[in-house]
Scaffold this active site. Structure first.
Site, mmCIF file in Angstrom:
data_model
loop_
_atom_site.group_PDB
_atom_site.id
_atom_site.type_symbol
_atom_site.label_atom_id
_atom_site.label_comp_id
_atom_site.label_asym_id
_atom_site.label_seq_id
_atom_site.Cartn_x
_atom_site.Cartn_y
_atom_site.Cartn_z
ATOM 1 N N LYS A 1 0.842 -1.173 0.000
ATOM 2 C CA LYS A 1 0.000 0.000 0.000
ATOM 3 C C LYS A 1 0.887 1.235 0.000
ATOM 4 O O LYS A 1 2.040 1.108 0.371
ATOM 5 C CB LYS A 1 -0.920 0.001 1.206
ATOM 6 C CG LYS A 1 -0.166 0.040 2.546
ATOM 7 C CD LYS A 1 -1.080 0.383 3.652
ATOM 8 C CE LYS A 1 -0.991 1.827 4.034
ATOM 9 N NZ LYS A 1 0.113 2.184 4.890
ATOM 10 N N HIS B 1 -5.831 -0.971 6.596
ATOM 11 C CA HIS B 1 -5.756 -1.801 7.800
ATOM 12 C C HIS B 1 -7.075 -1.832 8.575
ATOM 13 O O HIS B 1 -7.569 -2.881 8.958
ATOM 14 C CB HIS B 1 -4.670 -1.301 8.756
ATOM 15 C CG HIS B 1 -3.325 -1.149 8.130
ATOM 16 N ND1 HIS B 1 -2.831 -2.036 7.210
ATOM 17 C CD2 HIS B 1 -2.349 -0.214 8.288
ATOM 18 C CE1 HIS B 1 -1.608 -1.650 6.837
ATOM 19 N NE2 HIS B 1 -1.306 -0.544 7.476
HETATM 20 C C1 BG6 Z 1 1.732 1.380 8.009
HETATM 21 C C2 BG6 Z 1 1.508 2.861 7.994
HETATM 22 O O1 BG6 Z 1 0.984 0.767 7.009
HETATM 23 O O2 BG6 Z 1 1.360 0.848 9.275
HETATM 24 C C3 BG6 Z 1 2.302 3.520 9.111
HETATM 25 O O3 BG6 Z 1 1.916 3.389 6.745
HETATM 26 C C4 BG6 Z 1 1.976 2.877 10.436
HETATM 27 O O4 BG6 Z 1 2.033 4.928 9.156
HETATM 28 C C5 BG6 Z 1 2.119 1.378 10.356
HETATM 29 O O5 BG6 Z 1 2.869 3.403 11.402
HETATM 30 C C6 BG6 Z 1 1.625 0.714 11.624
HETATM 31 O O6 BG6 Z 1 1.960 -0.639 11.580
HETATM 32 P P1 BG6 Z 1 2.188 -1.485 12.896
HETATM 33 O O7 BG6 Z 1 2.437 -2.870 12.398
HETATM 34 O O8 BG6 Z 1 3.375 -0.872 13.597
HETATM 35 O O9 BG6 Z 1 0.941 -1.349 13.699
#
Ligand code: BG6
Length: 493
Positions: free
Chosen positions: A150, A242
């Protein structure tokens, strides 16, 4: 408990953007862990590709440094690092020009029948140009597949363009759109919880569930990604992918199996049933914020605009919203979503709040009766809690307490929690698309997000400021309290 490892077939993986942040922090460490676990066969090859001119050995030196930084010392057992580095190769390749492509073709030529993975850890602008050249230079063999990160587009229109460019070379069943949340252990556990237990499914509907909350809170700021982030914002960066994926896993009908299309068909139906927001409902049901200076993760931190080095920006670093799903199962059950940077603590969780009891047989002395809540903690301290009412032990009458039945995964399973990328990379090699987004899902998610972006764009108000280290703008609290509910806070019950 020892995790079971099934060795995959020999494969070649070409990582475009091989010297970038994602390769350094996630991809190379994930491949190392799988190699160390014995899942990657001896003959597999990992080829870095990017514009920098490096030799194989120079790339291995870079990778050694990344492993030292991103893999715990105890996981770097004797001999494992040199063995892994021995699998690495490097080819300088120009993504948006033809330089280096013949060399890449030559490096792959001796194994035309192998599973061949092209991992595009690059800016999305390059997805089309890279796929075009993979096709033109004859690299898209029958067993080739492409993995894209993404963001896929910034809107429905741009996502369609990106998907068309990829689709011109790779058929859908060979396109793997990563949403790394789907690779998280606890997210997959959500499916286990729902579909491997008979307890929850009869209650999983509007007759018994009052509302659902999904929170993905971070304490980090934009951490040197301000250039990208300022063109995206929290709605595009976290919600479009997400958070909507989490919502789908909570809300979807039971699929007939875990076959990729069985699961993705059900998720798609949820996305299509989301009630579209209008400018009026967007104003009522969404809140956006932007962090100001404050304190976070133990120290003073700058505000977003200072980090960005710009006097003004309307990009949101926080979003809270109320979503509704128009179908029989979920009519009238709000889904409250919130996500932001520089919040009070790092926590990702899904809270399913059941309806209050219809009638109390207890007198006032028993105390208030809290509602049952199922809390699925995605990170940190992964686990599941079910909040129940019980009697306070001892004589002294019937006093009630709200307590959690608490299962922490760390204490039940004494194994390292693999990073999402480990699972997802091996799924690509195995050809399992269940945990990847299909084109129509991505496009349906944008169809829901676009009107919110339009409403925000047309509004004279910008995001509301919030102090770093808090839970976002007070309007986000008002959003849920207006409905007589509150955001779940660990141990606040
Ligand atoms: C990413 C985003 O997809 O997910 C980031 O671009 C974010 O901004 C990250 O910090 C969060 O991922 P995780 O696995 O640390 O919760």
């Amino acid at each position: 408990m020892v995790a079971r490892v099934i060795v995959v077939d020999a494969f070649d993986i070409v990582v475009f953007g091989a010297t970038g942040d994602l390769a350094a922090r996630k991809l190379i460490p994930a491949l190392f862990h799988r190699d160390e676990a014995g899942q990657i066969p001896q003959r597999a090859r990992i080829i870095g590709a990017s514009r920098r001119h490096l030799s194989d050995n120079e790339y291995r030196d870079l990778a050694r440094g990344w492993l030292e930084t991103h893999v715990e010392a105890e996981d770097r057992r004797d001999g494992a690092v040199p063995r892994f580095l021995g699998r690495l190769g490097y080819v300088p390749v120009q993504a948006d020009g033809d330089d280096g492509w013949e060399d890449l073709a030559a490096a792959l030529a001796d194994q035309p029948d192998r599973v061949r993975v092209f991992y595009l850890a690059t800016s999305p602008d390059l997805f089309g140009p890279i796929c075009g050249r993979i096709g033109r230079f004859g690299l898209a063999t029958a067993n080739a597949r492409v993995v894209v990160e993404k963001p896929i587009g910034k809107s429905l229109a741009s996502a369609t363009e990106v998907n068309d460019a990829i689709g011109a070379v790779f058929p859908e069943e060979r396109v793997y759109r990563i949403d790394h949340y789907l690779g998280k252990e606890t997210v997959q556990n959500l499916m286990a919880l729902r579909f491997a237990n008979s307890l929850f499914e009869p209650l999983w509907n509007s007759a018994h569930i009052d509302h659902v909350q999904i929170t993905v809170a971070e304490t980090l700021g934009v951490e040197g990604r301000a250039g990208y982030y300022d063109t995206a914002g929290a709605l595009r960066d976290m919600v479009q992918n997400h958070m909507l994926q989490l919502l789908c896993l909570v809300a979807m009908e039971p699929p007939t199996s875990l076959a990729a299309d069985a699961v993705r068909d059900e998720k798609l139906k949820v996305l299509k049933a989301l009630v579209r927001l209008t400018p009026e409902t967007a104003a009522e049901q969404t809140v956006r914020g932007q962090y100001r200076a404050g304190a976070s993760a133990g120290g003073p931190v700058k505000g977003y605009l200072e980090e960005l080095g710009a006097p003004s920006s309307r990009t949101e670093t926080f979003v809270a919203l109320k979503a509704q799903i128009a179908n029989w199962r979920w009519a009238g059950v709000p889904f409250y979503l919130r996500s932001g940077k520089r919040l009070a603590s790092r926590v990702s969780e899904i809270v399913v709040s059941f309806r209050p009891i219809p009638h109390s047989v207890f007198d006032g002395g028993a105390g208030p009766i809290g509602t049952n809540r199922l809390v699925i903690r995605l990170q940190p301290n992964e686990g599941v809690k079910l909040w129940l009412m019980i009697k306070d032990p001892g004589p002294g009458g019937m006093r009630l307490q709200h307590v959690p039945l608490d299962m922490s995964f760390a204490s039940v399973f004494n194994v390292r929690n693999p990073d999402a990328y480990e699972r997802l990379l091996m799924d690509v090699v195995r050809g399992n698309q269940t945990l990847f987004m299909r084109r129509d899902e991505v496009e349906a998610a944008w169809t829901w997000i676009d009107p919110i972006l339009d409403a925000w764009g047309a509004s004279t108000d910008g995001p509301r400021g919030y102090t770093s280290g808090t839970w976002g703008p007070s309007a986000a609290i008002a959003l849920i309290e207006r409905d007589g509910r509150t955001w779940y806070e660990e141990d606040a019950d």
